[in-house]
Design an enzyme around this catalytic site. Sequence first.
Site, PDB file in Angstrom:
ATOM      1  CB  SER A  89     -31.861 -21.946   8.777  1.00  0.00           C
ATOM      2  OG  SER A  89     -32.674 -22.198   8.707  1.00  0.00           O
TER       3      SER A  89
HETATM    4  N1  SAH Z   1     -35.474 -21.246   5.273  1.00  0.00           N
HETATM    5  C1  SAH Z   1     -35.277 -19.732   6.016  1.00  0.00           C
HETATM    6  C2  SAH Z   1     -35.546 -19.556   7.233  1.00  0.00           C
HETATM    7  C3  SAH Z   1     -37.061 -20.080   8.247  1.00  0.00           C
HETATM    8  S1  SAH Z   1     -37.788 -19.728   9.904  1.00  0.00           S
HETATM    9  C4  SAH Z   1     -34.577 -19.304   5.764  1.00  0.00           C
HETATM   10  O1  SAH Z   1     -33.416 -20.205   4.629  1.00  0.00           O
HETATM   11  O2  SAH Z   1     -33.840 -18.112   5.566  1.00  0.00           O
HETATM   12  C5  SAH Z   1     -39.001 -20.276   9.800  1.00  0.00           C
HETATM   13  C6  SAH Z   1     -40.092 -19.653   8.565  1.00  0.00           C
HETATM   14  O3  SAH Z   1     -40.701 -20.360   8.644  1.00  0.00           O
HETATM   15  C7  SAH Z   1     -40.319 -18.013   9.328  1.00  0.00           C
HETATM   16  O4  SAH Z   1     -39.610 -16.994   8.501  1.00  0.00           O
HETATM   17  C8  SAH Z   1     -41.703 -18.292   9.665  1.00  0.00           C
HETATM   18  O5  SAH Z   1     -42.104 -17.270   9.313  1.00  0.00           O
HETATM   19  C9  SAH Z   1     -41.916 -19.167   8.594  1.00  0.00           C
HETATM   20  N2  SAH Z   1     -42.788 -20.548   8.854  1.00  0.00           N
HETATM   21  C10 SAH Z   1     -43.345 -20.669  10.656  1.00  0.00           C
HETATM   22  N3  SAH Z   1     -45.045 -21.068  10.368  1.00  0.00           N
HETATM   23  C11 SAH Z   1     -45.156 -20.973   8.982  1.00  0.00           C
HETATM   24  C12 SAH Z   1     -46.004 -21.756   8.476  1.00  0.00           C
HETATM   25  N4  SAH Z   1     -47.133 -22.870   9.155  1.00  0.00           N
HETATM   26  N5  SAH Z   1     -46.128 -21.642   7.738  1.00  0.00           N
HETATM   27  C13 SAH Z   1     -45.341 -21.681   6.555  1.00  0.00           C
HETATM   28  N6  SAH Z   1     -43.953 -20.233   7.150  1.00  0.00           N
HETATM   29  C14 SAH Z   1     -44.208 -20.436   8.363  1.00  0.00           C
END
Ligand code: SAH
Length: 229
Positions: A58
């Site tokens: 992010s």
């Molecule tokens: N917080 C992260 C960025 C996250 S991007 C950072 O600092 O790098 C969103 C993430 O959510 C992705 O890795 C994706 O695979 C995950 N994601 C999507 N749906 C999800 C779910 N139902 N449960 C857990 N993770 C999920």
Amino acid sequence: MNEPLRPASWPPAWPDVTDPGVLAAIAETPRHEFVPHASLDQAYEDIALPIGRGQTISQPYIVALMTQALALTPESRVLEVGTGSGYQAAVLAHLTPHVWSVESVPELAATAEARLRRLGYPVQLRVGDGRLGWPEAAPFDGILVAAAARSVPPALVVQLADGGRLVIPLGDSAWDQRLWLIEKHGDTLSKAFLAEVRFVPLVYTEPADADDAALANIRRKLQKLFEHS
Ligand code: SAH
């Protein structure tokens, strides 16, 4: 290999992120450890970057804004949904040692785990559908959802402590998402708009929760809370 040095002006000045603890957490978290090699020279730009599997780390401003909204203390228990690179989890770990994070893509979870261990962050990680929370570790004072949901997963609200805060982007498309802060006080939920945002979608990997009475009750409250937004 030359590591990009953190610029002296990191983090940049954000008018609406003023919490000194949050700013220190961003200053201390080595973002260059969380971005792919190809993006190293952009590690300290205030932008989201690809991390593979169609996912992103992010934008630091949004990480800071979401973290500030949780109003954490060193005693707070906090759950992140969507570990991704582990960057947000590391920022949270600067503010409290009690951090849990769920990621649905096993390869991303494995990379994030190795990275967080190497850097010494005591984050507890699990592979799974974060929409269901982490019931064994609940209640949480803060829950941060790092992917855009169509609606608030009720299990997360159930797992929120009294006085707890949930930060979540909601929206049907990549172009129309809003970041909300939801607070739980006893039986009452309140919401506050934080920002227009763009997150990757929250993927539903497990079947919906069995609708027990507590979940149905929260679902009704959430429907009412968001009926005009
Ligand atoms: N917080 C992260 C960025 C996250 S991007 C950072 O600092 O790098 C969103 C993430 O959510 C992705 O890795 C994706 O695979 C995950 N994601 C999507 N749906 C999800 C779910 N139902 N449960 C857990 N993770 C999920």
